[in-house]
Design a protein around this motif. Structure first.
Motif, PDB file in Angstrom:
ATOM      1  N   THR A  22       0.957  -1.329  -0.109  1.00 32.08           N
ATOM      2  CA  THR A  22       0.059  -0.026  -0.133  1.00 32.08           C
ATOM      3  C   THR A  22       0.834   1.196   0.076  1.00 32.08           C
ATOM      4  OG1 THR A  22      -1.777  -1.164   1.144  1.00 32.08           O
ATOM      5  CG2 THR A  22      -1.956   1.313   1.128  1.00 32.08           C
ATOM      6  N   ALA A  23       1.937   1.357   0.688  1.00 35.11           N
ATOM      7  CA  ALA A  23       2.754   2.253   0.780  1.00 35.11           C
ATOM      8  C   ALA A  23       3.381   2.588  -0.556  1.00 35.11           C
ATOM      9  CB  ALA A  23       3.762   1.993   1.997  1.00 35.11           C
ATOM     10  N   THR A  73      -2.439  -7.665  -3.347  1.00 39.43           N
ATOM     11  CA  THR A  73      -3.779  -7.350  -2.635  1.00 39.43           C
ATOM     12  C   THR A  73      -3.787  -5.970  -1.767  1.00 39.43           C
ATOM     13  OG1 THR A  73      -4.119  -9.465  -2.071  1.00 39.43           O
ATOM     14  CG2 THR A  73      -5.561  -7.964  -0.868  1.00 39.43           C
ATOM     15  N   GLY A  74      -2.768  -5.161  -1.655  1.00 38.17           N
ATOM     16  CA  GLY A  74      -2.648  -4.029  -0.894  1.00 38.17           C
ATOM     17  C   GLY A  74      -3.297  -2.953  -1.872  1.00 38.17           C
ATOM     18  N   GLY A  75      -2.547  -3.081  -3.139  1.00 45.72           N
ATOM     19  CA  GLY A  75      -3.051  -1.930  -4.276  1.00 45.72           C
ATOM     20  C   GLY A  75      -4.707  -2.124  -4.738  1.00 45.72           C
ATOM     21  N   VAL A  76      -5.022  -3.805  -4.734  1.00 41.57           N
ATOM     22  CA  VAL A  76      -6.433  -3.813  -4.836  1.00 41.57           C
ATOM     23  C   VAL A  76      -7.553  -3.224  -3.954  1.00 41.57           C
ATOM     24  CG1 VAL A  76      -8.250  -5.811  -5.234  1.00 41.57           C
ATOM     25  CG2 VAL A  76      -5.965  -6.215  -5.924  1.00 41.57           C
ATOM     26  N   TYR A  77      -6.950  -2.967  -2.678  1.00 43.16           N
ATOM     27  CA  TYR A  77      -7.867  -2.553  -1.621  1.00 43.16           C
ATOM     28  C   TYR A  77      -7.725  -1.078  -1.723  1.00 43.16           C
ATOM     29  CZ  TYR A  77      -9.138  -6.995   0.863  1.00 43.16           C
ATOM     30  OH  TYR A  77      -9.634  -8.466   0.896  1.00 43.16           O
ATOM     31  N   TYR A  78      -6.520  -0.674  -1.808  1.00 41.54           N
ATOM     32  CA  TYR A  78      -6.285   0.657  -1.605  1.00 41.54           C
ATOM     33  C   TYR A  78      -6.872   1.630  -2.940  1.00 41.54           C
ATOM     34  CZ  TYR A  78      -3.351   5.166  -2.046  1.00 41.54           C
ATOM     35  OH  TYR A  78      -3.095   6.352  -2.443  1.00 41.54           O
ATOM     36  N   ILE A  79      -6.429   1.245  -3.986  1.00 39.02           N
ATOM     37  CA  ILE A  79      -6.876   1.816  -5.318  1.00 39.02           C
ATOM     38  C   ILE A  79      -8.342   2.542  -5.300  1.00 39.02           C
ATOM     39  CG2 ILE A  79      -6.744   2.271  -7.826  1.00 39.02           C
ATOM     40  CD1 ILE A  79      -4.301   0.549  -7.461  1.00 39.02           C
ATOM     41  N   PRO A  80      -9.306   1.273  -5.182  1.00 35.54           N
ATOM     42  CA  PRO A  80     -10.728   1.966  -5.396  1.00 35.54           C
ATOM     43  C   PRO A  80     -11.266   3.022  -4.440  1.00 35.54           C
ATOM     44  CG  PRO A  80     -10.511  -0.512  -5.834  1.00 35.54           C
ATOM     45  CD  PRO A  80      -9.297   0.001  -5.186  1.00 35.54           C
TER      46      PRO A  80
END
Length: 500
Positions: A294-295, A350-357
């Motif tokens: 995510t960072a 998964t970090g990107g999948v949760y963060y971006i939307p």
């Protein structure tokens, strides 16, 4: 209201931490219930998998009614004395703090079906009444692209911390009381209840909203008109092109993650014949990796926008799913080591999948304002959360039906081969298929740092008295691509949304 009129108080590290801490409820409670509640119902509550998944579905479908209603209420709450005193968003965060005591009640053993249905419905309603106002706060606190990106980044990182705690706390208590005892889950509920109370208190005292005077009050003459406004506004969000693209990214990207979470415990326990404590360890590892990813994605999104990073994140998830399926099919030796290795890959995506939307969501109201000339953050939070709840209920319900159809036996320590194969099939076809559809929608997303700035600049120009006829060709083109509406029909010159 233009972007420059948005309340832009200085956002310090404390404010970012406070805003992020609200997601201890948003991600943590869902992580624990998503990973363990279905397992708890079918293992310790004498409940069939069909009845257990029915609880999730009934509660969520009822909650779908509350989502747009909550968006409507929070957008309009400045009309009340309580809203003007405590905030149209923050009031609901304040009242939700003591209601976190509902959470441990989900994890009491040997109650009947209606007890579990009632407690789950109540907690879902409380969850929604907090999270929809919370989701609008980043938009309330700043209109700056980078500041919003960092606020939602802290939200996402706290979500990963919540995921870690949601995995580690049950694992700690399972280690203490044993995997055959229901006590670890009750003590997990109590512990996480305390965490949520502390986090929401921290959020309430370190956040703010647009001043009451800066929010245009809409005239809603009676209850019937209010209900009409609710449904008209929710339906109208789908007429905004960028929101449709964003909704596809969110629903199918998150849908893949929700389905993975719902079936992963079964995959580890029944497909790989590993102890349930391994699930906790793997989820803890995934949460740490998601925090790191995510960072990384915060910086990438600030430079590259939303589409390409989201495609990359989902591609990593699909690769991990193929690896998990391969471990099961080929009965590869050293299963534990391999599963940990694949979870490293999965966590980084998964970090990107949760963060971006949820970062992209904070810019939907700006695109909408060009079309409707209104600020409708609550409407979009309600529409997005409603759609998400429908997707989550649907994937969990379908999972239950598939497992039941293939002979899944509740409470059993082993499952027939048909049920085991079904679990692996859901992991490959279900999770992988949803991720692919999410990629398709991502390819159409045109909102990024540059196009958002064009939107904000045009809002400021027109609201400062600039003539629409003087719009540049680049601005006209960008706005029409983002909204799907002719520029000449923007700024309220259309029938989109409720009209007084």
């Amino acid at each position: 209201m233009s972007g420059t009129e948005t309340n832009n108080k200085k956002i310090t590290l404390i404010h970012k931490l406070a805003y992020g801490s609200g997601n201890m409820l948003g991600s943590g409670a869902l992580a624990i219930s998503g990973a363990w509640l279905l397992y708890f119902y079918t293992t310790f509550c004498n409940m069939s998998v069909v009845k257990a998944t029915l609880i999730f579905s009934i509660a969520t479908y009822l909650d779908v009614i509350l989502n747009p209603l909550m968006g409507f209420i929070t957008d309009s709450f400045y009309r009340t004395k309580l809203g003007r005193k405590f905030g149209r968003r923050r009031f609901f965060i304040l009242t939700g703090i003591p209601l976190m005591l509902l959470y441990p009640m989900l994890w009491v053993k040997n109650m009947n079906f209606f007890y579990y249905l009632t407690t789950y419905i109540l907690f879902e309603f409380v969850y929604t009444s907090i999270m929809i106002p919370y989701d609008t706060l980043a938009v309330e606190m700043t209109s700056d692209f980078n500041q919003r990106t960092y606020l939602t980044g802290f939200k996402a990182m706290f979500g990963k911390l919540a995921n870690f705690l949601g995995a580690a706390i049950p694992g700690f208590f399972i280690g203490m009381f044993g995997k055959d005892s229901p006590l670890p889950f009750f003590y997990t509920g109590v512990t996480y209840c305390v965490i949520m109370i502390i986090s929401l208190t921290f959020l309430y005292f370190n956040s703010w909203e647009r001043p009451y005077e800066d929010v245009a009050e809409e005239n809603i003459p009676n209850f019937v008109e209010g209900i009409k406004k609710l449904f008209v506004d929710i339906a109208s969000t789908l007429r905004i092109k960028t929101f449709r693209q964003h909704l596809g990214m969110y629903l199918f990207g998150f849908g893949a993650e929700w389905l993975f979470t719902a079936c992963f415990t079964y995959y580890i326990v029944f497909c790989l014949n590993q102890p349930s404590t391994l699930v906790s360890e793997l989820n803890s590892l995934s949460s740490i990796l998601q925090l790191i990813s995510t960072a990384i994605f915060i910086g990438i999104v600030a430079k590259k926008g939303f589409a390409k990073p989201f495609i990359a994140a989902l591609s990593v998830v699909i690769g991990a799913i193929l690896c998990f399926f391969g471990i099961f099919v080929f009965h590869i030796a050293h299963i534990t080591v391999l599963v940990f290795g694949v979870m490293v890959i999965f966590g980084l995506g998964t970090g990107g999948v949760y963060y971006i939307p949820w970062t992209a969501y904070t810019f939907m109201a700006d695109v909408d304002e060009v079309v409707t000339n209104r600020r409708r953050e609550g409407v979009y939070a309600g529409a997005m959360t409603m759609a998400g709840k429908l997707m989550r209920a649907s994937v969990v319900f379908i999972l239950g039906q598939v497992l039941a159809a293939f002979g899944f036996v509740s409470g059993a320590s082993t499952q027939p081969q048909s049920a085991v194969n079904a679990i692996a099939g859901v992991l490959l076809v279900g999770v992988g298929g949803l991720a692919i559809i999410g990629i398709v929608f991502s390819c159409r997303m045109k909102l990024n740092h540059k196009t958002h700035k064009i939107v904000i600049d045009e809002l400021d120009r027109v609201h400062a008295g600039g003539r629409k006829e003087d719009v540049s060709e680049e601005t006209r083109s960008v706005i029409e691509k983002l909204t799907g509406i002719s520029y000449d029909k923007c700024f309220g010159n259309n029938n989109i949304g409720y009209k007084e």
